[in-house]
Design a protein around this motif. Structure first.
Motif, short mmCIF file in Angstrom:
data_model
loop_
_atom_site.label_atom_id
_atom_site.label_comp_id
_atom_site.label_asym_id
_atom_site.label_seq_id
_atom_site.Cartn_x
_atom_site.Cartn_y
_atom_site.Cartn_z
N ALA A 136 0.83 -1.20 0.00
CA ALA A 136 0.00 0.00 0.00
C ALA A 136 0.86 1.26 0.00
CB ALA A 136 -0.93 0.00 1.21
N ALA A 137 1.96 1.22 0.74
CA ALA A 137 2.86 2.37 0.78
C ALA A 137 3.50 2.61 -0.59
CB ALA A 137 3.94 2.15 1.83
N ALA A 138 3.78 1.52 -1.31
CA ALA A 138 4.37 1.66 -2.64
C ALA A 138 3.42 2.36 -3.60
CB ALA A 138 4.75 0.28 -3.18
N VAL A 139 2.11 2.09 -3.43
CA VAL A 139 1.12 2.76 -4.28
C VAL A 139 1.14 4.26 -4.02
CG1 VAL A 139 -1.35 2.99 -4.76
CG2 VAL A 139 -0.35 0.72 -4.42
N VAL A 140 1.21 4.64 -2.76
CA VAL A 140 1.28 6.07 -2.42
C VAL A 140 2.56 6.67 -2.97
CG1 VAL A 140 1.35 7.74 -0.53
CG2 VAL A 140 -0.14 5.74 -0.37
N GLY A 141 3.66 5.90 -2.90
CA GLY A 141 4.94 6.39 -3.40
C GLY A 141 4.92 6.68 -4.89
N VAL A 142 4.15 5.91 -5.63
CA VAL A 142 4.05 6.15 -7.08
C VAL A 142 3.49 7.54 -7.37
CG1 VAL A 142 2.89 5.39 -9.18
CG2 VAL A 142 3.87 3.69 -7.63
N PHE A 143 2.59 7.99 -6.50
CA PHE A 143 1.93 9.29 -6.71
C PHE A 143 2.49 10.36 -5.76
CE2 PHE A 143 -1.17 5.99 -7.85
CZ PHE A 143 -1.46 6.36 -9.16
N GLU A 144 3.73 10.20 -5.35
CA GLU A 144 4.33 11.15 -4.40
C GLU A 144 4.36 12.57 -4.95
OE1 GLU A 144 8.46 11.69 -1.81
OE2 GLU A 144 8.18 9.97 -3.15
N SER A 145 4.66 12.70 -6.22
CA SER A 145 4.73 14.05 -6.81
C SER A 145 3.37 14.72 -6.81
CB SER A 145 5.28 13.96 -8.24
OG SER A 145 4.44 13.14 -9.05
N THR A 146 2.31 13.92 -7.02
CA THR A 146 0.96 14.49 -7.00
C THR A 146 0.61 14.99 -5.60
OG1 THR A 146 0.27 12.97 -8.75
CG2 THR A 146 -1.47 14.02 -7.47
N ILE A 147 0.97 14.23 -4.59
CA ILE A 147 0.68 14.62 -3.21
C ILE A 147 1.46 15.88 -2.84
CG2 ILE A 147 0.82 13.90 -0.79
CD1 ILE A 147 0.43 11.04 -1.70
N GLU A 148 2.71 15.97 -3.28
CA GLU A 148 3.51 17.17 -2.99
C GLU A 148 2.91 18.40 -3.67
OE1 GLU A 148 7.41 16.24 -4.28
OE2 GLU A 148 7.91 15.02 -2.52
N ARG A 149 2.34 18.20 -4.84
CA ARG A 149 1.77 19.32 -5.59
C ARG A 149 0.40 19.72 -5.05
NH1 ARG A 149 -1.19 18.79 -10.16
NH2 ARG A 149 -0.45 16.64 -10.41
N ALA B 221 -15.68 21.75 0.97
CA ALA B 221 -15.63 22.76 2.03
C ALA B 221 -14.19 22.98 2.51
CB ALA B 221 -16.52 22.33 3.19
N TYR B 222 -13.45 21.89 2.66
CA TYR B 222 -12.08 22.01 3.16
C TYR B 222 -11.20 22.73 2.14
CZ TYR B 222 -7.57 20.66 5.12
OH TYR B 222 -6.29 20.68 5.66
N ALA B 223 -11.33 22.34 0.85
CA ALA B 223 -10.52 22.98 -0.18
C ALA B 223 -10.87 24.47 -0.32
CB ALA B 223 -10.72 22.26 -1.52
N THR B 224 -12.14 24.80 -0.13
CA THR B 224 -12.56 26.20 -0.20
C THR B 224 -11.95 27.00 0.94
OG1 THR B 224 -14.66 25.59 -1.24
CG2 THR B 224 -14.53 27.76 -0.21
N MET B 225 -11.96 26.43 2.14
CA MET B 225 -11.37 27.13 3.30
C MET B 225 -9.86 27.30 3.14
SD MET B 225 -13.45 25.75 6.65
CE MET B 225 -13.03 24.03 6.35
N GLN B 226 -9.21 26.29 2.53
CA GLN B 226 -7.77 26.35 2.33
C GLN B 226 -7.38 27.20 1.12
OE1 GLN B 226 -5.39 25.02 4.42
NE2 GLN B 226 -7.14 24.56 5.76
N LYS B 227 -8.38 27.59 0.34
CA LYS B 227 -8.15 28.40 -0.86
C LYS B 227 -7.11 27.76 -1.78
CE LYS B 227 -9.37 32.71 1.50
NZ LYS B 227 -8.94 34.08 1.90
N THR B 228 -7.35 26.48 -2.08
CA THR B 228 -6.43 25.75 -2.94
C THR B 228 -6.51 26.26 -4.38
OG1 THR B 228 -8.11 24.08 -3.43
CG2 THR B 228 -6.66 23.66 -1.56
#
Length: 339
Positions: free
Chosen positions: A181-194, A262-269
């Protein structure tokens, strides 16, 4: 009401978890030509030592001919013979029958006791329904521990060294599957950082899909244990869990999507909150469908491989649901969100 059984089981000459291992000697055993009057007097003496629900009628070879209920003896004429009032069509167990199979056979039968005969019909003993129920209750309770790698033999007073030997290998396996499962998250690490906001909702999807999978797993294991999940019915159960997964995923996904909006709106992403909410909703639907199907397929696969369907089922299920939920969520985010 809890029956106080006075006779111990017969010597253990049959394998554990079989009818023969729990049966005891029958008390009220009479010939067919015995009168109701004499049988009643005999039963009056027997009940001083043993609990009696049925009288068993046998021939000179001890072959079971019929069963007499106490109610029928009370209503019969004193001079009638037992063969006149006995039930000639009766239900009996074989001593080598596994307890799991016996429980399946008694789902629509609720007798206080059952005669046990060999292949020739010779009366060997009787089994109390209470003993059968208690033995199978222990088996069902033990499944909960088996699902997470706790051996059925472990009890509260088991020495910690023995408990360590039971549990630790499964924890190592769980760690190995967690790396997947951690490897799956690692594949998308750049997306999470962005898009950092995605990391906040990863546990939400994993937890929700995990619960959906555990619900399906519990139903599948119960069906397998009670004999309800017969060969050929697997496809119907998969269809049911697929539909339930999609419906549950839709309604839960809408709630989670609104939460993301709601969360994304409050964070003004910089990313569109509406698009983020849609990604969460669709990911939740997909994850719940996959987890529901895996909840059925996991024990079926273990059974097909010759393993106990309950053995560490939740460990394999957790891995599949984590991979599905995180993979769908991060995959859609990578695909739809602008770089």
């Amino acid at each position: 009401m809890d029956i106080q059984l006075s006779a111990p089981p017969l010597p253990a000459i049959y394998p554990e978890n079989t009818i023969g291992a729990l049966m005891e000697s029958p008390a009220a055993v009479f010939p067919p030509d015995m009168s109701v009057r004499d049988a009643t007097e005999a039963v009056r003496e027997i009940v001083k030592r043993r609990f009696v629900t049925y009288a068993y009628v046998v021939d000179v070879s001890n072959r079971l001919l019929g069963v007499v209920a106490m109610r029928d003896m009370l209503l019969a004429k004193p001079d009638q013979k037992l063969e006149e009032i006995m039930l000639k069509q009766f239900f009996a167990f074989r001593p080598d029958l596994p307890l799991v199979d016996a429980m399946k056979m008694t789902l629509d039968k609720h007798y206080p006791s059952y005669p046990v005969t060999d292949h020739a019909g010779v009366l060997l003993g009787l089994l109390w329904g209470q003993r059968l129920f208690k033995a199978q209750s222990v088996e069902l309770v033990a499944q909960a521990g088996s699902m997470v790698g706790v051996d059925k033999e472990e009890r509260t007073d088991t020495h910690w060294v023995r408990s360590f030997k039971f549990r630790h290998p499964w924890l190592q396996l769980n760690l190995l599957t967690a790396f997947i499962a951690a490897a799956v998250v690692g594949v998308f690490e750049s997306t999470i950082e962005r898009v950092v906001v995605l990391a906040v909702f990863l546990p939400v999807l994993a937890g929700q899909s995990g619960n959906t999978g555990c619900q399906a797993l519990a139903v599948a294991l119960r069906g397998m244990t009670l004999g309800e999940l017969k060969p050929g019915k697997e496809r119907a159960l998969l269809m049911k869990e697929g539909i339930l997964g999609s419906m549950n995923g839709l309604f839960v996904g809408i709630t989670a999507g609104v939460g993301m909006f709601a969360y994304a709106t409050m964070q003004k992403t910089p990313e569109s909150p509406l698009l983020l909410g849609l990604i969460v909703c669709l990911s939740m639907i997909a994850a719940c469908v996959v987890s529901g199907l895996c909840g059925v397929l996991t024990p079926l696969a273990l059974k097909r491989l010759g393993a106990d369907p309950a053995t560490a089922s939740s460990i394999f299920l957790t891995t599949s649901t984590d991979v599905a939920s995180m993979g769908c969520f991060l995959g859609l985010a990578t695909w739809w969100l602008p770089s």
